[in-house]
Design a protein around this motif. Structure first.
Motif, PDB file in Angstrom:
ATOM      1  N   UNK A 164      95.862  73.116  24.469  1.00 37.89           N
ATOM      2  CA  UNK A 164      94.864  72.730  25.458  1.00 37.89           C
ATOM      3  C   UNK A 164      95.548  71.945  26.565  1.00 37.89           C
ATOM      4  N   UNK A 165      95.053  72.129  27.786  1.00 43.28           N
ATOM      5  CA  UNK A 165      95.570  71.355  28.910  1.00 43.28           C
ATOM      6  C   UNK A 165      94.814  70.041  29.081  1.00 43.28           C
ATOM      7  N   UNK A 166      93.779  69.833  28.310  1.00 43.13           N
ATOM      8  CA  UNK A 166      92.973  68.610  28.417  1.00 43.13           C
ATOM      9  C   UNK A 166      93.759  67.418  27.892  1.00 43.13           C
ATOM     10  N   UNK A 167      93.430  66.256  28.418  1.00 42.67           N
ATOM     11  CA  UNK A 167      94.090  65.034  27.970  1.00 42.67           C
ATOM     12  C   UNK A 167      93.093  63.969  27.517  1.00 42.67           C
ATOM     13  N   UNK A 168      91.814  64.315  27.445  1.00 44.68           N
ATOM     14  CA  UNK A 168      90.800  63.321  27.074  1.00 44.68           C
ATOM     15  C   UNK A 168      90.410  63.436  25.596  1.00 44.68           C
ATOM     16  N   UNK A 208      85.365  64.974  23.218  1.00 44.96           N
ATOM     17  CA  UNK A 208      86.422  65.882  22.823  1.00 44.96           C
ATOM     18  C   UNK A 208      87.192  65.285  21.675  1.00 44.96           C
ATOM     19  N   UNK A 209      87.387  66.076  20.660  1.00 49.21           N
ATOM     20  CA  UNK A 209      88.123  65.579  19.538  1.00 49.21           C
ATOM     21  C   UNK A 209      89.542  65.541  19.899  1.00 49.21           C
ATOM     22  N   UNK A 210      90.075  65.369  19.017  1.00 48.92           N
ATOM     23  CA  UNK A 210      91.375  64.934  18.931  1.00 48.92           C
ATOM     24  C   UNK A 210      92.317  65.948  18.518  1.00 48.92           C
TER      25      UNK A 210
END
Length: 190
Positions: A144-148, A4-6
């Protein structure tokens, strides 16, 4: 393995180098449609004083005092025009013409993004840059709710994504949280 990018930093496509180029170079960012693109928001900050600007999405640009230089490396004084645009989803990336391919250890991948931005700065129509060893801060309000996420920087001339950092201090977008609390629940995807 998905990568996953940034918070893909297109930080300062003109901001990243303060050399005057004798030849016109072609940017790796190539919008596919002549009349459709992600619009820029413009704002001004005093280079000597620094300051903070907040985008309607909740993103903040924090400019410390005295970090900008002109093409000759001289400190910039007075107001600087910033041009900012944010890419929140695949539609923004597509119409913005941002290349999303990258190479990792000889294997080609396509980024998935949690958001990215482009920030350029000018004084009297001339690009200015961040002085060596200095930095500004951008608190990107990702939706986004992602944190990775990892953090990359696009070399807009070569089109290469350069890895910058991982384990970013990712925080919930406070403006998004406030709005969701006001409407009661997050909308579901169709």
């Amino acid at each position: 393995m998905k990568r996953f990018t940034t918070i893909l930093l297109l930080t300062g496509i003109l901001f990243s180098a303060c050399k005057k180029k004798e030849e016109t170079t072609r940017s790796a960012i190539q919008p596919p449609f002549a009349k459709v693109n992600v619009a820029y928001d413009s704002f001004e900050l005093d280079a000597a004083k620094g300051g903070t600007w907040k985008h309607p999405t909740g993103t903040e640009v924090i400019l410390p005092a005295g970090i900008l230089v002109d093409g000759a490396g001289n400190p910039v004084q007075g107001n600087v025009e910033f041009r900012y645009r944010q890419f929140n989803d695949v539609g923004d990336v597509l119409v913005g013409g941002v290349p999303m391919g990258y190479d990792s250890a000889g294997t080609k991948h396509i980024f998935q993004t949690g958001g990215m931005f482009q920030l350029d700065a000018f004084q009297n129509g001339q690009p200015v840059a961040i002085a060596n060893g200095k930095s500004l801060k951008v608190r990107l309000a990702s939706f986004s709710d992602r944190t990775d996420f990892n953090h990359y920087f696009l070399d807009s001339t070569s089109g290469a994504w350069n890895y910058e950092a991982q384990d970013l201090n990712i925080q919930q977008n406070p403006d998004k949280s406030k709005l969701l609390a006001e409407i009661g629940k997050e909308p579901t995807k169709p």
